[in-house]
Scaffold this active site. Structure first.
Site, PDB file in Angstrom:
ATOM      1  N   PRO A   2      -1.383 -25.912   2.909  1.00 46.04           N
ATOM      2  CA  PRO A   2      -0.799 -24.672   2.375  1.00 46.04           C
ATOM      3  C   PRO A   2      -1.842 -23.904   1.554  1.00 46.04           C
ATOM      4  CG  PRO A   2       0.624 -26.556   1.939  1.00 46.04           C
ATOM      5  CD  PRO A   2      -0.669 -27.098   2.458  1.00 46.04           C
ATOM      6  N   GLU A   3      -1.979 -22.617   1.842  1.00 47.16           N
ATOM      7  CA  GLU A   3      -2.924 -21.770   1.116  1.00 47.16           C
ATOM      8  C   GLU A   3      -2.126 -20.792   0.247  1.00 47.16           C
ATOM      9  OE1 GLU A   3      -5.875 -20.108   3.810  1.00 47.16           O
ATOM     10  OE2 GLU A   3      -5.669 -21.806   5.157  1.00 47.16           O
TER      11      GLU A   3
END
Ligand SMILES: [Zn+2]
Length: 269
Positions: A2-3
């Site tokens: 996840p960014e």
């Protein structure tokens, strides 16, 4: 992993539900990735009131009313999902929190993630390790981050959390495509216009990805257990040998900064 857009999505959803509520009960199903460990953390968190849930870089931060914080890094495969109070724990669940009328599960298949309880000084010390937030700076301020060192390539600069926070492999590749810049370009070879185009592309891509609740390329789920739909809007990431949506040339995959890197050999110079 996840960014920024995925973590931002999770934080907004958690903030909506958890803000103002008190942690009633904490259960540790698999110990080893929490600090302080075990019962000590359970005792600390019980009766803490969540003032807000906010993102910094790729971190989920639960701010408590006494100035302390619980900071989660999801790493490769972590999730924080709101579930029913009758939820039956699954194999990869690490911790379960009962918060007001809600129940939340922190799960992590590959176990790289961690959760740390920090006092206000420890939290401030942690934040210093991260570069600026791409969505709070002006484009001209972002552009300045990519001037030095001249020999560093632009893909490495984008992935470096001390240069700019929150960008990972997906959004680095997508930003470079939109800016028309090849990922292997050295910072010293970028013109002022290139840097400005990239700064604007970064903001555009991140805002759009937040709107679509992130990219579920592998196993990302938001706090409601839903997949993000930005994956359909990706131009290069994960599209090796598929035609470029702009020019039709096959997307190329190379390795830059030890990461699989996707770009269009025609559109990106
Ligand atoms: Zn192209």
């Amino acid at each position: 992993m996840p960014e920024l857009p995925e973590v931002e999505t999770i934080c907004r959803q958690l903030n909506d539900k958890l803000k103002g509520h008190v942690i009633e009960c904490v259960t540790i199903l698999q110990s080893g990735r929490e600090k302080p460990a075990g019962q000590k953390l359970i005792d600390i968190l019980r009766r803490k009131k969540i003032e807000s849930v906010k993102r910094r870089a790729k971190l989920i931060v639960w701010h408590f009313s006494d100035g302390t914080a619980l900071v989660t890094h999801l790493k490769m495969t972590g999730s924080q999902i709101l579930v029913d109070k009758k939820y039956i724990p699954k194999k990869h669940d690490r911790m379960v929190f009962e918060i007001g009328p809600h129940c939340l599960v922190w799960a992590d298949i590959r176990k790289f993630g961690h959760i740390n309880y920090l006092d206000s000084k420890e939290f401030a010390d942690l934040l210093v390790k991260y570069g600026p937030e791409p969505l709070t700076l002006k484009p001209e301020e972002i552009a300045k981050l990519f001037i030095k060192p001249k020999t560093r390539n632009i893909k490495s600069a984008l992935l470096n959390q001390q240069v700019i926070a929150g960008i990972g492999n997906i959004y680095a590749d997508e930003s470079l495509f939109r800016a028309g810049i090849k990922p292997t370009r050295r910072l010293g070879s970028l013109s002022a216009q290139d840097r400005m185009n990239l700064a604007k592309a970064i903001q555009e891509v991140l805002k759009e990805a937040i709107k679509y609740k992130g990219t579920s390329a592998q196993n990302y789920y938001d706090a409601n257990g839903q997949k993000g739909s930005f994956v359909q809007r990706l131009n290069v990431y994960g599209r090796k040998n598929q035609p470029c949506k702009k020019c039709g040339a096959p997307i190329t995959r190379i390795v830059v900064a030890q990461r699989g890197t996707h770009y269009c050999p025609k559109c990106q110079k």
